[in-house]
Design an enzyme around this catalytic site. Structure first.
Site, PDB file in Angstrom:
ATOM      1  N   ASP A 154       1.090   4.703   2.033  1.00 26.24           N
ATOM      2  CA  ASP A 154       0.596   5.406   3.209  1.00 26.24           C
ATOM      3  C   ASP A 154       0.878   6.897   3.081  1.00 26.24           C
ATOM      4  OD1 ASP A 154      -0.303   3.084   4.614  1.00 26.24           O
ATOM      5  OD2 ASP A 154       1.785   2.632   5.104  1.00 26.24           O
TER       6      ASP A 154
ATOM      7  N   ASP B  98       0.840  -1.181   0.000  1.00 20.68           N
ATOM      8  CA  ASP B  98       0.000   0.000   0.000  1.00 20.68           C
ATOM      9  C   ASP B  98       0.886   1.246   0.000  1.00 20.68           C
ATOM     10  OD1 ASP B  98      -2.073  -1.780   0.273  1.00 20.68           O
ATOM     11  OD2 ASP B  98      -2.468  -1.324   2.385  1.00 20.68           O
TER      12      ASP B  98
END
EC number: 2.7.7.66
Length: 222
Positions: free
Chosen positions: A149, A147
């Protein structure tokens, strides 16, 4: 790698901020001499290798900053305290967004895709988590499924309609984006604020709390 200058005369901050250090800032200066006796062996090894620590949320302690350290695996996470006088340099999330990634990964493609979207909010934003750590340290911790962030500093109320519109834009990126709104009471997941819940979880310095309005400092759920 982000350019963060070292100082022998005390801590330095890259990027504007009203406070000395804030959650998600990366700091250098922690050594094995600052570790308690029960610290895991891997903690000393990564500190010796020059890895930075990250400022974490915790109740204030005079002369100290609460920090966390990551290791080579997900199971290697350690929380401790660093004397403020030991801090030699700092990289803020805002400074790290200016760094140039050294690898081709979906997370970095996503970062390039959403820059203009976040700039259009008129608010300060930056890179956190593993992405921020890699940009600051040069240590390749991300992989193809990682991911991205991010944080968005929202000192003033950010409407739920605006949150939904922003989330829809971020969901078009090359990887999943986990963005936190940094409110006066703590960190709030954009996805949660874009939802329908009457109260949302806000991560503050003392403990997570459920709030109806994260911008109302005095409101704390019973």
């Amino acid at each position: 790698m982000a350019i963060v200058e070292s100082s022998q005369r005390g801590p330095r901050r890259d990027g504007p901020a009203p406070d000395l250090f804030r959650a998600h800032d990366l700091l250098w200066g922690m050594g094995v001499e600052h570790l308690p006796e029960d610290a895991p062996a891997w903690v000393g090894k990564v500190l010796t290798a020059g890895w930075p620590v990250v400022v974490r949320r915790a109740p204030a302690r005079n002369g100290w900053v609460a920090v966390g350290l990551r290791g080579h695996g997900r199971e290697q996470r350690w929380a401790g305290w660093l004397p403020l006088e030991a801090v030699m340099r700092c990289a803020t999330p805002e400074a790290l967004r200016q760094a140039e990634p050294q690898r081709q990964l979906p997370a970095w493609q996503a970062l390039r895709q959403i820059g203009a979207v976040l700039d259009a909010t008129g608010l300060a934003w930056g890179v956190t988590g593993g992405a921020g750590f890699e940009l600051a340290s040069g240590v390749p911790v991300l992989h193809g499924a990682s991911d991205l962030d991010l944080l968005l500093r929202t000192p003033q109320p950010f409407s739920r309609d605006a949150a939904r519109a922003l989330l829809a834009e971020l969901n078009q990126a090359a990887c999943r984006i986990d963005l936190q709104l940094q409110t006066p009471t703590g960190g709030l997941a954009l996805a949660e604020w874009a939802g329908e819940g009457a109260r949302v979880m806000v991560k503050g310095d003392h403990a997570p709390v459920l709030l109806a309005d994260p911008w109302a400092r005095a409101e704390v759920a019973p």
